[in-house]
Design a protein around this motif. Structure first.
Motif, PDB file in Angstrom:
ATOM      1  N   PHE A  37       0.787  -1.232   0.000  1.00  0.00           N
ATOM      2  CA  PHE A  37       0.000   0.000   0.000  1.00  0.00           C
ATOM      3  C   PHE A  37       0.822   1.286   0.000  1.00  0.00           C
ATOM      4  O   PHE A  37       0.408   2.297   0.577  1.00  0.00           O
ATOM      5  CB  PHE A  37      -1.029   0.002   1.138  1.00  0.00           C
ATOM      6  N   ALA A  38       1.969   1.261  -0.666  1.00  0.00           N
ATOM      7  CA  ALA A  38       2.688   2.518  -0.902  1.00  0.00           C
ATOM      8  C   ALA A  38       1.800   3.395  -1.784  1.00  0.00           C
ATOM      9  O   ALA A  38       0.996   2.889  -2.576  1.00  0.00           O
ATOM     10  CB  ALA A  38       4.019   2.252  -1.601  1.00  0.00           C
ATOM     11  N   GLN A  39       1.955   4.704  -1.658  1.00  0.00           N
ATOM     12  CA  GLN A  39       1.157   5.633  -2.472  1.00  0.00           C
ATOM     13  C   GLN A  39       1.502   5.474  -3.950  1.00  0.00           C
ATOM     14  O   GLN A  39       0.624   5.446  -4.806  1.00  0.00           O
ATOM     15  CB  GLN A  39       1.437   7.060  -2.012  1.00  0.00           C
ATOM     16  N   ASP A  40       2.811   5.419  -4.251  1.00  0.00           N
ATOM     17  CA  ASP A  40       3.250   5.261  -5.636  1.00  0.00           C
ATOM     18  C   ASP A  40       4.686   4.769  -5.647  1.00  0.00           C
ATOM     19  O   ASP A  40       5.389   4.849  -4.639  1.00  0.00           O
ATOM     20  CB  ASP A  40       3.120   6.575  -6.421  1.00  0.00           C
ATOM     21  N   ALA A  41       5.107   4.268  -6.792  1.00  0.00           N
ATOM     22  CA  ALA A  41       6.486   3.812  -6.952  1.00  0.00           C
ATOM     23  C   ALA A  41       7.003   4.249  -8.313  1.00  0.00           C
ATOM     24  O   ALA A  41       6.298   4.156  -9.321  1.00  0.00           O
ATOM     25  CB  ALA A  41       6.596   2.302  -6.811  1.00  0.00           C
ATOM     26  N   THR A  42       8.241   4.727  -8.320  1.00  0.00           N
ATOM     27  CA  THR A  42       8.948   5.083  -9.542  1.00  0.00           C
ATOM     28  C   THR A  42      10.101   4.103  -9.709  1.00  0.00           C
ATOM     29  O   THR A  42      10.923   3.957  -8.798  1.00  0.00           O
ATOM     30  CB  THR A  42       9.480   6.523  -9.456  1.00  0.00           C
ATOM     31  N   PHE A  43      10.121   3.403 -10.839  1.00  0.00           N
ATOM     32  CA  PHE A  43      11.162   2.431 -11.145  1.00  0.00           C
ATOM     33  C   PHE A  43      12.116   3.049 -12.169  1.00  0.00           C
ATOM     34  O   PHE A  43      11.665   3.549 -13.201  1.00  0.00           O
ATOM     35  CB  PHE A  43      10.557   1.169 -11.769  1.00  0.00           C
TER      36      PHE A  43
END
Length: 193
Positions: free
Chosen positions: A76-82
């Motif tokens: 449940f992280a808000q968002d992820a940047t890969f």
């Protein structure tokens, strides 16, 4: 006489260990130098981060398999940047984003150093993973760029993984919270105070 099958690259998988996608296996491209974080190390890391992932904005530099970012999104992280340099690995992360139906994941097919050089929007992250390929002298310049270009917010957590024999000078504002040796790998968790 039977025809030989054309040789294809053998691909592996990563397993999400907890959260809404717990137990899901995602395919991973077999890319030279790619070392997905082992389940044992990942369990330790996410025990360290347990209270800090929900609603966090996450940056997974040197994403490789995307294992750490996907684990955060499952929790449940808000968002992820890969951020991943290898074209095939980045394409596989994008495919896995689609497979999981994620709308809060962004994939950049570029080098971590190039990505970290530019922060015009003054974006900050709550949790950052730095797990560069070994013996390529990438960790220290990334740490410097995180500081110089203001990617770090108050109390950002930074996880680093590097070859055990290396010694690094980490930024003075980074406070070491946790450290672990796992075989030939050193794992450290910092907070920026």
């Amino acid at each position: 006489m039977r025809k030989k099958k054309p040789q294809t690259q053998s691909n592996g998988h990563i397993r999400i260990i907890s959260g809404k996608f717990k137990g899901r296996k995602l395919p991973v491209k077999d890319v030279e130098g790619l070392r997905p974080t082992t389940d044992r190390v990942k369990e330790t890391l996410f025990n360290w981060l347990m209270a800090d992932i929900r609603d966090a904005s996450v940056l997974d530099c040197f994403a490789g398999s995307g294992s750490l970012g996907f684990e955060c999104l499952s929790r449940f992280a808000q968002d992820a940047t890969f951020v991943e340099l290898d074209k095939g690995a980045a394409a596989q992360i994008k495919a896995n984003v689609v497979t999981l139906g994620l709308e809060n994941a962004t994939v950049f097919n570029t080098s971590a150093l190039e990505y970290l050089k530019h922060n015009e929007k003054k974006q900050t992250f709550d949790v950052i993973f730095l797990d560069p390929p070994f013996r390529k002298s990438l960790l220290e310049p990334c740490c410097e760029l995180l500081e110089k270009n203001q990617w770090l917010g108050e109390n950002t957590l930074i996880y680093v993984e590097f070859e055990r024999e290396s010694q690094f000078e980490f930024p003075a504002k980074w406070q070491l919270l946790k450290e672990k040796q796992a075989g030939q790998v050193t794992c450290m968790l910092f907070s920026r105070s």
